[in-house]
Design a protein around this motif. Sequence first.
Motif, PDB file in Angstrom:
ATOM      1  N   GLY A   1      39.177 -74.360  41.962  1.00 60.73           N
ATOM      2  CA  GLY A   1      40.324 -75.264  41.869  1.00 60.73           C
ATOM      3  C   GLY A   1      41.629 -74.523  41.680  1.00 60.73           C
ATOM      4  O   GLY A   1      42.619 -74.795  42.369  1.00 60.73           O
ATOM      5  N   MET A   2      41.647 -73.603  40.747  1.00 59.15           N
ATOM      6  CA  MET A   2      42.893 -72.869  40.508  1.00 59.15           C
ATOM      7  C   MET A   2      43.042 -71.707  41.472  1.00 59.15           C
ATOM      8  O   MET A   2      44.145 -71.402  41.932  1.00 59.15           O
TER       9      MET A   2
ATOM     10  N   TYR B   1      31.748 -70.862  25.223  1.00 60.27           N
ATOM     11  CA  TYR B   1      32.902 -70.822  26.139  1.00 60.27           C
ATOM     12  C   TYR B   1      34.150 -70.380  25.368  1.00 60.27           C
ATOM     13  O   TYR B   1      34.867 -69.468  25.799  1.00 60.27           O
TER      14      TYR B   1
ATOM     15  N   THR C   1      40.502 -79.668  37.963  1.00 59.31           N
ATOM     16  CA  THR C   1      39.788 -78.820  38.942  1.00 59.31           C
ATOM     17  C   THR C   1      38.311 -79.222  38.917  1.00 59.31           C
ATOM     18  O   THR C   1      37.878 -79.969  38.031  1.00 59.31           O
TER      19      THR C   1
ATOM     20  N   VAL D   1      42.779 -78.774  33.003  1.00 67.65           N
ATOM     21  CA  VAL D   1      43.378 -78.747  34.340  1.00 67.65           C
ATOM     22  C   VAL D   1      42.453 -79.511  35.285  1.00 67.65           C
ATOM     23  O   VAL D   1      41.224 -79.349  35.218  1.00 67.65           O
TER      24      VAL D   1
ATOM     25  N   ASN E   1      40.668 -64.667  37.657  1.00 67.66           N
ATOM     26  CA  ASN E   1      40.694 -66.123  37.516  1.00 67.66           C
ATOM     27  C   ASN E   1      39.294 -66.735  37.405  1.00 67.66           C
ATOM     28  O   ASN E   1      39.127 -67.784  36.784  1.00 67.66           O
TER      29      ASN E   1
ATOM     30  N   ASP F   1      34.894 -64.364  45.688  1.00 72.11           N
ATOM     31  CA  ASP F   1      34.133 -65.502  45.144  1.00 72.11           C
ATOM     32  C   ASP F   1      32.715 -65.359  45.708  1.00 72.11           C
ATOM     33  O   ASP F   1      32.449 -64.450  46.505  1.00 72.11           O
TER      34      ASP F   1
ATOM     35  N   ASP G   1      28.815 -61.675  43.866  1.00 74.58           N
ATOM     36  CA  ASP G   1      28.516 -62.274  42.567  1.00 74.58           C
ATOM     37  C   ASP G   1      29.056 -61.360  41.467  1.00 74.58           C
ATOM     38  O   ASP G   1      28.659 -60.193  41.365  1.00 74.58           O
ATOM     39  N   LEU G   2      29.939 -61.907  40.646  1.00 70.51           N
ATOM     40  CA  LEU G   2      30.567 -61.094  39.586  1.00 70.51           C
ATOM     41  C   LEU G   2      29.559 -60.653  38.527  1.00 70.51           C
ATOM     42  O   LEU G   2      29.884 -59.811  37.691  1.00 70.51           O
TER      43      LEU G   2
END
Length: 243
Positions: free
Chosen positions: A16-17, A143, A178, A176, A78, A36, A51-52
Amino acid sequence: MRFSNKKVLVTGAAGGMGHVITRMLRDEGAAVAVADFKCNGLSAEVALPGDLLDQAYTDDLPNAAAKALGGLDIIINNAGVITRGPVTDTSDRDWDLSVGVNVEAPFRICRAGIPILAEGGGGAIVNLASCWGVHPGPNHAVYCMTKAAIASLTQCMGRDHAQQGVRINAVCPNEVDTPMLRSGFEKRGFDPETAIYELGNTVPLGRVAKPDDIADVVLFLASDAARYMCGALVEVNGGKSVA
Ligand code: NAD
């Protein structure tokens, strides 16, 4: 055109962002490498899907972006994931995922990226933290902890690397609109449209943030207008504090 000739890496660029940040950077002249899981259909100069949680991929991302773009000036960390619930409802998988994506990945990208930015004469990194990393939020313990960790890392790195001409700051949004926010409402059985409208009534400005409300601040911190800012945590919350 604040970003003419600037080369930028944006993670979570399909989100979204991320896609709004990418579009706004490119509209102002930047060449952007997007990262991504999948980058199909994203408009950008370079696509670096992966994949991070894959350490080798993440360690190499800044170098891969610099190689493909012919240099690197700005990194926007992000990408993020949200896991919900108190600690007693948090699985090992939730822990590994949250720490891996929200803390370890930006750590790895900064560790690899700072020397590249410094060698190029300096640059800027903007991390997406959260208001919930600055104040404790309800029912999202891990989180919040990961966002507090990236906020603290930002403050430390902002101080440690200023002398190399690398400015490192974080944006800390409240809610936000998203997929991250909407999917949370859906999982809990709420209609996202109604829930977002009602949530907007709890914000002093009268609405939940849109991605461009946050992206504008990300771009400001990445730009030369923020040339004296290092290690700042900028809350963008429409007047709604968490505490
Ligand atoms: P989003 O879910 O729309 O996008 C996140 C993106 O990160 C997705 O495209 C996803 O594919 C990518 N991603 C996640 N795990 C990945 C992995 N392992 N490898 C590669 N890519 C991965 O979320 P968003 O709302 O756009 O959030 C962007 C950032 O802002 C996040 O760091 C989030 O924590 C933060 N944030 C969001 C809100 C909000 O209310 N939406 C509030 C405060 C902070």
